[in-house]
Design an enzyme around this catalytic site. Sequence first.
Site, PDB file in Angstrom:
ATOM      1  N   GLY A   1       0.814  -1.220   0.000  1.00 10.26           N
ATOM      2  CA  GLY A   1       0.000   0.000   0.000  1.00 10.26           C
ATOM      3  C   GLY A   1       0.839   1.256   0.000  1.00 10.26           C
ATOM      4  O   GLY A   1       0.527   2.230  -0.698  1.00 10.26           O
ATOM      5  N   CYS A   2       1.902   1.250   0.771  1.00 13.46           N
ATOM      6  CA  CYS A   2       2.769   2.429   0.860  1.00 13.46           C
ATOM      7  C   CYS A   2       3.525   2.667  -0.442  1.00 13.46           C
ATOM      8  O   CYS A   2       3.730   3.812  -0.845  1.00 13.46           O
ATOM      9  CB  CYS A   2       3.734   2.286   2.036  1.00 13.46           C
ATOM     10  SG  CYS A   2       2.873   2.201   3.620  1.00 13.46           S
TER      11      CYS A   2
END
Length: 153
Positions: A45-46
């Site tokens: 996600g990051c």
Amino acid sequence: MMLHVGDPAPDFTLKTTTGTTFRLSEQQGKRSIVLYFYPKDDTPGCTAQACSFRDQYADFLDLGAEVLGISSDTERSHQRFTQKHRLPFPLLADVGARVRRLYQVPRALLGVLPGRVTFVIDKNGVIQYIFDSLNRATDHVSTAKEVLQGLDK
């Protein structure tokens, strides 16, 4: 006490991926700031979020804003993450999570993970937008752009 839209953004000083020092108050009067807190370098996600900011970075510059990512990872971890994904904006090392606490970024997933929150701060140092979503990582980019477009009017 929670931060709200209309509050002055708390000032802070942190080291960047290039080894320079970034101080928020030095940006006042110059440009808006998109300050995004994320859980960890090189997680799915990051990485999606950082690459989305990277791919639209020119749009942010055109809107008179600088993008800054903050996590508790070390400067060295940020350097590797920046190089690997060719990020054109600085990442700030908040080892110890002092700035995360200053900005009252909540923990996510039953308090296990650091939260993902984006603040749009205008050139006067006032918070204009707060977006808190761990799972909608790339939405942080599109909503921040919309807010900045509204500030231009």
